[in-house]
Design a protein around this motif. Sequence first.
Motif, PDB file in Angstrom:
ATOM      1  N   ASP A  15     -34.707   1.538 -15.302  1.00 16.02           N
ATOM      2  CA  ASP A  15     -35.801   2.503 -15.481  1.00 16.02           C
ATOM      3  C   ASP A  15     -35.706   3.646 -14.483  1.00 16.02           C
ATOM      4  O   ASP A  15     -36.109   4.763 -14.774  1.00 16.02           O
ATOM      5  N   GLN A  16     -35.199   3.350 -13.286  1.00 20.05           N
ATOM      6  CA  GLN A  16     -35.034   4.374 -12.250  1.00 20.05           C
ATOM      7  C   GLN A  16     -33.766   5.208 -12.463  1.00 20.05           C
ATOM      8  O   GLN A  16     -33.468   6.087 -11.665  1.00 20.05           O
ATOM      9  N   GLY A  17     -32.992   4.904 -13.519  1.00 22.46           N
ATOM     10  CA  GLY A  17     -31.859   5.738 -13.849  1.00 22.46           C
ATOM     11  C   GLY A  17     -30.488   5.145 -13.637  1.00 22.46           C
ATOM     12  O   GLY A  17     -29.482   5.831 -13.858  1.00 22.46           O
ATOM     13  N   ALA A  18     -30.398   3.888 -13.200  1.00 25.46           N
ATOM     14  CA  ALA A  18     -29.072   3.280 -13.064  1.00 25.46           C
ATOM     15  C   ALA A  18     -28.389   3.256 -14.426  1.00 25.46           C
ATOM     16  O   ALA A  18     -29.037   3.037 -15.456  1.00 25.46           O
ATOM     17  N   VAL A  19     -27.078   3.499 -14.423  1.00 25.25           N
ATOM     18  CA  VAL A  19     -26.334   3.489 -15.682  1.00 25.25           C
ATOM     19  C   VAL A  19     -25.796   2.107 -16.019  1.00 25.25           C
ATOM     20  O   VAL A  19     -25.409   1.850 -17.150  1.00 25.25           O
ATOM     21  N   ALA A  20     -25.781   1.205 -15.024  1.00 20.97           N
ATOM     22  CA  ALA A  20     -25.334  -0.167 -15.254  1.00 20.97           C
ATOM     23  C   ALA A  20     -25.919  -1.060 -14.171  1.00 20.97           C
ATOM     24  O   ALA A  20     -26.190  -0.610 -13.058  1.00 20.97           O
ATOM     25  N   PHE A  21     -26.086  -2.322 -14.501  1.00 23.51           N
ATOM     26  CA  PHE A  21     -26.588  -3.342 -13.582  1.00 23.51           C
ATOM     27  C   PHE A  21     -25.659  -4.530 -13.739  1.00 23.51           C
ATOM     28  O   PHE A  21     -25.666  -5.180 -14.786  1.00 23.51           O
ATOM     29  N   LEU A  22     -24.840  -4.786 -12.741  1.00 26.62           N
ATOM     30  CA  LEU A  22     -23.824  -5.827 -12.825  1.00 26.62           C
ATOM     31  C   LEU A  22     -24.041  -6.884 -11.749  1.00 26.62           C
ATOM     32  O   LEU A  22     -24.560  -6.592 -10.679  1.00 26.62           O
ATOM     33  N   THR A  23     -23.595  -8.100 -12.045  1.00 26.79           N
ATOM     34  CA  THR A  23     -23.762  -9.185 -11.089  1.00 26.79           C
ATOM     35  C   THR A  23     -22.443  -9.548 -10.420  1.00 26.79           C
ATOM     36  O   THR A  23     -21.371  -9.355 -10.984  1.00 26.79           O
ATOM     37  N   LYS A  24     -22.586 -10.046  -9.191  1.00 27.01           N
ATOM     38  CA  LYS A  24     -21.451 -10.570  -8.443  1.00 27.01           C
ATOM     39  C   LYS A  24     -21.317 -12.033  -8.824  1.00 27.01           C
ATOM     40  O   LYS A  24     -22.314 -12.676  -9.141  1.00 27.01           O
ATOM     41  N   PRO A  25     -20.159 -12.622  -8.804  1.00 26.89           N
ATOM     42  CA  PRO A  25     -18.906 -12.003  -8.388  1.00 26.89           C
ATOM     43  C   PRO A  25     -18.480 -10.901  -9.350  1.00 26.89           C
ATOM     44  O   PRO A  25     -18.812 -10.927 -10.535  1.00 26.89           O
ATOM     45  N   ILE A  26     -17.771  -9.957  -8.795  1.00 28.54           N
ATOM     46  CA  ILE A  26     -17.371  -8.760  -9.524  1.00 28.54           C
ATOM     47  C   ILE A  26     -16.359  -9.102 -10.607  1.00 28.54           C
ATOM     48  O   ILE A  26     -15.356  -9.750 -10.353  1.00 28.54           O
ATOM     49  N   ASP A  27     -16.647  -8.649 -11.822  1.00 25.45           N
ATOM     50  CA  ASP A  27     -15.702  -8.741 -12.927  1.00 25.45           C
ATOM     51  C   ASP A  27     -14.971  -7.398 -12.973  1.00 25.45           C
ATOM     52  O   ASP A  27     -15.583  -6.365 -13.260  1.00 25.45           O
ATOM     53  N   SER A  28     -13.675  -7.410 -12.664  1.00 26.15           N
ATOM     54  CA  SER A  28     -12.897  -6.170 -12.557  1.00 26.15           C
ATOM     55  C   SER A  28     -13.001  -5.295 -13.794  1.00 26.15           C
ATOM     56  O   SER A  28     -13.193  -4.080 -13.686  1.00 26.15           O
ATOM     57  N   GLU A  29     -12.870  -5.900 -14.956  1.00 20.42           N
ATOM     58  CA  GLU A  29     -12.918  -5.114 -16.191  1.00 20.42           C
ATOM     59  C   GLU A  29     -14.293  -4.487 -16.410  1.00 20.42           C
ATOM     60  O   GLU A  29     -14.393  -3.328 -16.814  1.00 20.42           O
ATOM     61  N   LEU A  30     -15.343  -5.239 -16.123  1.00 22.51           N
ATOM     62  CA  LEU A  30     -16.697  -4.701 -16.313  1.00 22.51           C
ATOM     63  C   LEU A  30     -16.984  -3.550 -15.359  1.00 22.51           C
ATOM     64  O   LEU A  30     -17.554  -2.535 -15.759  1.00 22.51           O
ATOM     65  N   ILE A  31     -16.603  -3.696 -14.103  1.00 25.16           N
ATOM     66  CA  ILE A  31     -16.892  -2.636 -13.138  1.00 25.16           C
ATOM     67  C   ILE A  31     -16.079  -1.383 -13.451  1.00 25.16           C
ATOM     68  O   ILE A  31     -16.588  -0.270 -13.385  1.00 25.16           O
ATOM     69  N   LEU A  32     -14.817  -1.559 -13.820  1.00 19.33           N
ATOM     70  CA  LEU A  32     -13.998  -0.386 -14.167  1.00 19.33           C
ATOM     71  C   LEU A  32     -14.533   0.301 -15.424  1.00 19.33           C
ATOM     72  O   LEU A  32     -14.570   1.529 -15.494  1.00 19.33           O
ATOM     73  N   ALA A  33     -14.972  -0.478 -16.400  1.00 22.08           N
ATOM     74  CA  ALA A  33     -15.547   0.111 -17.618  1.00 22.08           C
ATOM     75  C   ALA A  33     -16.842   0.857 -17.285  1.00 22.08           C
ATOM     76  O   ALA A  33     -17.075   1.959 -17.792  1.00 22.08           O
ATOM     77  N   ALA A  34     -17.670   0.272 -16.417  1.00 24.21           N
ATOM     78  CA  ALA A  34     -18.929   0.926 -16.043  1.00 24.21           C
ATOM     79  C   ALA A  34     -18.669   2.225 -15.287  1.00 24.21           C
ATOM     80  O   ALA A  34     -19.331   3.238 -15.535  1.00 24.21           O
ATOM     81  N   VAL A  35     -17.703   2.217 -14.381  1.00 27.83           N
ATOM     82  CA  VAL A  35     -17.379   3.435 -13.630  1.00 27.83           C
ATOM     83  C   VAL A  35     -16.847   4.511 -14.575  1.00 27.83           C
ATOM     84  O   VAL A  35     -17.246   5.670 -14.491  1.00 27.83           O
ATOM     85  N   THR A  36     -15.981   4.134 -15.478  1.00 27.98           N
ATOM     86  CA  THR A  36     -15.424   5.092 -16.439  1.00 27.98           C
ATOM     87  C   THR A  36     -16.535   5.693 -17.296  1.00 27.98           C
ATOM     88  O   THR A  36     -16.575   6.918 -17.494  1.00 27.98           O
TER      89      THR A  36
END
Length: 123
Positions: A95-116
């Motif tokens: 609601d505050q404008g984040a484009v993604a909300f991800l949980t740790k441990p970090i999933d490499s594919e998810l974080i790279l997709a979110a950044v892209t």
Amino acid sequence: MAAAIIGVVDDDKGIRAALDDLLQSAGFRVVTFSSAKALLSSVCLPMLACLILDLHMPGMDGLTLQRHLADAGFRVPIIVLTALGDSEIQARALDQGAVAFLTKPIDSELILAAVTRAITGNF
């Protein structure tokens, strides 16, 4: 074209190092910060194409930092990371404008997709 600069704010040195390695291996430039205060005092802030924030940090937490940046007129896509999230906190971050909300441990594919998605505006 210069590589996009991704900012990472996390109080965990291991997470910062892992994200730094992952993002650099994908061709991004990375600047890391151990706290919200360190980010806010950095000259790099206006150059960031995307910001990855840890939710739970000593001092200013990720949601407070997100709100502070928005109130200051700083518009950058924000990805929130947490080990201890719940649906209410996720809803607040988005609601505050984040484009993604991800949980740790970090999933490499998810974080790279979110950044892209964040740096291309596809969120």
